[in-house]
Design a protein around this motif. Sequence first.
Motif, PDB file in Angstrom:
ATOM      1  N   GLN A  63       0.826  -1.216   0.000  1.00 34.57           N
ATOM      2  CA  GLN A  63       0.000   0.000   0.000  1.00 34.57           C
ATOM      3  C   GLN A  63       0.851   1.253   0.000  1.00 34.57           C
ATOM      4  O   GLN A  63       0.466   2.292  -0.563  1.00 34.57           O
ATOM      5  CB  GLN A  63      -0.942  -0.001   1.211  1.00 34.57           C
ATOM      6  N   ASP A  64       2.029   1.199   0.614  1.00 32.59           N
ATOM      7  CA  ASP A  64       2.913   2.368   0.625  1.00 32.59           C
ATOM      8  C   ASP A  64       3.316   2.773  -0.783  1.00 32.59           C
ATOM      9  O   ASP A  64       3.509   3.968  -1.069  1.00 32.59           O
ATOM     10  CB  ASP A  64       4.168   2.082   1.447  1.00 32.59           C
ATOM     11  N   VAL A  65       3.464   1.791  -1.683  1.00 36.24           N
ATOM     12  CA  VAL A  65       3.790   2.090  -3.070  1.00 36.24           C
ATOM     13  C   VAL A  65       2.651   2.862  -3.729  1.00 36.24           C
ATOM     14  O   VAL A  65       2.868   3.863  -4.413  1.00 36.24           O
ATOM     15  CB  VAL A  65       4.083   0.779  -3.840  1.00 36.24           C
ATOM     16  N   LEU A  66       1.423   2.414  -3.525  1.00 37.76           N
ATOM     17  CA  LEU A  66       0.268   3.099  -4.093  1.00 37.76           C
ATOM     18  C   LEU A  66       0.119   4.507  -3.511  1.00 37.76           C
ATOM     19  O   LEU A  66      -0.235   5.455  -4.229  1.00 37.76           O
ATOM     20  CB  LEU A  66      -0.997   2.288  -3.842  1.00 37.76           C
ATOM     21  N   ASP A  67       0.397   4.653  -2.235  1.00 38.66           N
ATOM     22  CA  ASP A  67       0.336   5.973  -1.618  1.00 38.66           C
ATOM     23  C   ASP A  67       1.395   6.899  -2.208  1.00 38.66           C
ATOM     24  O   ASP A  67       1.131   8.076  -2.480  1.00 38.66           O
ATOM     25  CB  ASP A  67       0.539   5.866  -0.105  1.00 38.66           C
ATOM     26  N   ALA A  68       2.590   6.361  -2.418  1.00 39.45           N
ATOM     27  CA  ALA A  68       3.696   7.187  -2.923  1.00 39.45           C
ATOM     28  C   ALA A  68       3.446   7.656  -4.347  1.00 39.45           C
ATOM     29  O   ALA A  68       3.721   8.815  -4.685  1.00 39.45           O
ATOM     30  CB  ALA A  68       5.009   6.400  -2.850  1.00 39.45           C
ATOM     31  N   ILE A  69       2.928   6.779  -5.190  1.00 33.98           N
ATOM     32  CA  ILE A  69       2.725   7.163  -6.587  1.00 33.98           C
ATOM     33  C   ILE A  69       1.586   8.165  -6.730  1.00 33.98           C
ATOM     34  O   ILE A  69       1.480   8.862  -7.750  1.00 33.98           O
ATOM     35  CB  ILE A  69       2.476   5.925  -7.469  1.00 33.98           C
ATOM     36  N   SER A  70       0.764   8.281  -5.705  1.00 35.09           N
ATOM     37  CA  SER A  70      -0.357   9.224  -5.751  1.00 35.09           C
ATOM     38  C   SER A  70       0.066  10.649  -5.424  1.00 35.09           C
ATOM     39  O   SER A  70      -0.723  11.584  -5.586  1.00 35.09           O
ATOM     40  CB  SER A  70      -1.453   8.792  -4.768  1.00 35.09           C
ATOM     41  N   ARG A  71       1.319  10.840  -4.993  1.00 32.51           N
ATOM     42  CA  ARG A  71       1.775  12.190  -4.646  1.00 32.51           C
ATOM     43  C   ARG A  71       3.181  12.445  -5.192  1.00 32.51           C
ATOM     44  O   ARG A  71       4.120  12.650  -4.427  1.00 32.51           O
ATOM     45  CB  ARG A  71       1.737  12.396  -3.129  1.00 32.51           C
ATOM     46  N   PRO A  72       3.328  12.460  -6.508  1.00 33.20           N
ATOM     47  CA  PRO A  72       4.652  12.648  -7.111  1.00 33.20           C
ATOM     48  C   PRO A  72       5.218  14.027  -6.803  1.00 33.20           C
ATOM     49  O   PRO A  72       4.493  15.022  -6.747  1.00 33.20           O
ATOM     50  CB  PRO A  72       4.389  12.489  -8.617  1.00 33.20           C
ATOM     51  N   TRP A  73       6.536  14.093  -6.615  1.00 34.83           N
ATOM     52  CA  TRP A  73       7.188  15.356  -6.330  1.00 34.83           C
ATOM     53  C   TRP A  73       7.004  16.343  -7.469  1.00 34.83           C
ATOM     54  O   TRP A  73       6.935  17.556  -7.251  1.00 34.83           O
ATOM     55  CB  TRP A  73       8.681  15.127  -6.081  1.00 34.83           C
ATOM     56  N   GLU A  74       6.912  15.836  -8.716  1.00 32.78           N
ATOM     57  CA  GLU A  74       6.802  16.731  -9.856  1.00 32.78           C
ATOM     58  C   GLU A  74       5.465  17.460  -9.934  1.00 32.78           C
ATOM     59  O   GLU A  74       5.287  18.345 -10.766  1.00 32.78           O
ATOM     60  CB  GLU A  74       7.036  15.963 -11.161  1.00 32.78           C
ATOM     61  N   ALA A  75       4.517  17.086  -9.101  1.00 37.57           N
ATOM     62  CA  ALA A  75       3.244  17.799  -9.071  1.00 37.57           C
ATOM     63  C   ALA A  75       3.364  19.130  -8.332  1.00 37.57           C
ATOM     64  O   ALA A  75       2.462  19.958  -8.387  1.00 37.57           O
ATOM     65  CB  ALA A  75       2.178  16.927  -8.414  1.00 37.57           C
ATOM     66  N   LYS A  76       4.493  19.335  -7.657  1.00 30.99           N
ATOM     67  CA  LYS A  76       4.702  20.582  -6.926  1.00 30.99           C
ATOM     68  C   LYS A  76       5.091  21.704  -7.885  1.00 30.99           C
ATOM     69  O   LYS A  76       5.637  21.454  -8.951  1.00 30.99           O
ATOM     70  CB  LYS A  76       5.809  20.392  -5.878  1.00 30.99           C
ATOM     71  N   PRO A  77       4.837  22.958  -7.525  1.00 26.05           N
ATOM     72  CA  PRO A  77       5.323  24.070  -8.347  1.00 26.05           C
ATOM     73  C   PRO A  77       6.844  24.164  -8.274  1.00 26.05           C
ATOM     74  O   PRO A  77       7.453  23.720  -7.301  1.00 26.05           O
ATOM     75  CB  PRO A  77       4.649  25.292  -7.719  1.00 26.05           C
ATOM     76  N   TRP A  78       7.437  24.762  -9.281  1.00 25.82           N
ATOM     77  CA  TRP A  78       8.903  24.834  -9.373  1.00 25.82           C
ATOM     78  C   TRP A  78       9.536  25.460  -8.135  1.00 25.82           C
ATOM     79  O   TRP A  78      10.550  24.970  -7.625  1.00 25.82           O
ATOM     80  CB  TRP A  78       9.295  25.624 -10.623  1.00 25.82           C
ATOM     81  N   HIS A  79       8.949  26.536  -7.622  1.00 28.16           N
ATOM     82  CA  HIS A  79       9.576  27.241  -6.502  1.00 28.16           C
ATOM     83  C   HIS A  79       9.583  26.396  -5.227  1.00 28.16           C
ATOM     84  O   HIS A  79      10.352  26.673  -4.298  1.00 28.16           O
ATOM     85  CB  HIS A  79       8.915  28.602  -6.259  1.00 28.16           C
ATOM     86  N   VAL A  80       8.747  25.371  -5.161  1.00 26.47           N
ATOM     87  CA  VAL A  80       8.765  24.431  -4.037  1.00 26.47           C
ATOM     88  C   VAL A  80       9.648  23.232  -4.370  1.00 26.47           C
ATOM     89  O   VAL A  80      10.327  22.688  -3.502  1.00 26.47           O
ATOM     90  CB  VAL A  80       7.324  23.958  -3.701  1.00 26.47           C
ATOM     91  N   TYR A  81       9.666  22.847  -5.634  1.00 24.54           N
ATOM     92  CA  TYR A  81      10.374  21.644  -6.082  1.00 24.54           C
ATOM     93  C   TYR A  81      11.896  21.794  -6.047  1.00 24.54           C
ATOM     94  O   TYR A  81      12.596  20.953  -5.496  1.00 24.54           O
ATOM     95  CB  TYR A  81       9.915  21.325  -7.500  1.00 24.54           C
ATOM     96  N   TYR A  82      12.409  22.898  -6.629  1.00 24.47           N
ATOM     97  CA  TYR A  82      13.866  22.942  -6.827  1.00 24.47           C
ATOM     98  C   TYR A  82      14.687  23.019  -5.538  1.00 24.47           C
ATOM     99  O   TYR A  82      15.794  22.474  -5.482  1.00 24.47           O
ATOM    100  CB  TYR A  82      14.247  24.082  -7.785  1.00 24.47           C
ATOM    101  N   PRO A  83      14.183  23.646  -4.443  1.00 28.66           N
ATOM    102  CA  PRO A  83      15.021  23.662  -3.235  1.00 28.66           C
ATOM    103  C   PRO A  83      15.268  22.283  -2.639  1.00 28.66           C
ATOM    104  O   PRO A  83      16.184  22.111  -1.829  1.00 28.66           O
ATOM    105  CB  PRO A  83      14.212  24.546  -2.264  1.00 28.66           C
ATOM    106  N   ILE A  84      14.462  21.292  -3.025  1.00 25.95           N
ATOM    107  CA  ILE A  84      14.682  19.927  -2.541  1.00 25.95           C
ATOM    108  C   ILE A  84      16.004  19.387  -3.062  1.00 25.95           C
ATOM    109  O   ILE A  84      16.704  18.640  -2.385  1.00 25.95           O
ATOM    110  CB  ILE A  84      13.525  19.013  -2.997  1.00 25.95           C
TER     111      ILE A  84
END
Length: 332
Positions: A63-84
């Motif tokens: 189930q953790d796999v299904l949960d993880a694929i439901s919230r991909p990092w790339e769905a974030k806006p760039w200004h939140v994504y790139y500092p990661i």
Amino acid sequence: MTRISSLLAPLFAPIGALLLGSVAVAEPLDTKTLTADFIKEQQAKGFTQAETEAFLADAKLNQDVLDAISRPWEAKPWHVYYPIFLTEKRLAAGLKFWNEHEQTIARAAKTYGVDPQVIVAIIGIETFYGGYMGKYPVLDALYTLGFHYPPRADFFRSELGQLQQLIKEEKLPLDELKGSYAGAMGYGQFISSSYRHYAVDFDGDGQRDLLTNPVDAIGSVANYFHEHGWQAGEPVVLPLVNEGTPKAKVWSGERLNLTVADILSPDLSLKKNQDLNASQKAMLVALEQADSAEYWLGLKNFYVITRYNRSPLYAMAVYQFSEQLKHAHDQS
């Protein structure tokens, strides 16, 4: 090409890595029929029914796999994504890795015609130089997504079949294989098909080991980029000045069908003037900043990065990190 890096998974992707998207509402899959079909498909590849049944015997729904694929990092806006990804800690680790493997990286760059900073950037973005290779059993991840994730089930069942071939060819320990939620493995987070098709034995020891051997991983990442058309020394992506509404459509994963001339206009121009073949294929990249959109002109090399992971955010993070690495390495 994800975590797609362990945060990210090159579904090229590698990718390789690609943008997976969120879970869609769909009818449950008929796992009994799919299993029977999968066994038949593997029989056509030379496996007996008993071999494939044994291969699937320990596969578990996670189930953790299904949960993880439901919230991909790339769905974030760039200004939140790139500092990661663009951090001083990752940059320091990248310089250390480059210095430790200087000769190997230079040999890979020369052999495959790929800029060295891009090789180093990919391994850094994907797994922090082997520090975070993923926690999910690869068998469970691919089984879960292939039999219980309708939006991409066909793709992941295909990768599960590729995994069975891979462990036979490379004599990998199936019960020990761990990776991203999308089943990507090793320093460069190659999915099973990419491992089979693009991995190289770069140290000549008779085994293509992307799990514990950074030399093979360096050569394999370079080979992946070479096979997808990387052009060494050529520009990747160029910043634009926007003074109106762009006339061109923002790129969303399709094959390149626009040219530079289609994208540039009086309202959308290069930030720095330079000679550029206006007939070459290109894409318009939009990055969401906190208070505005930022536009870039993506060229062939940028598109090649998206063959590793199809998100333009991922490709931009790789590019910007590679530039940081090159500058720091040149200064050291």
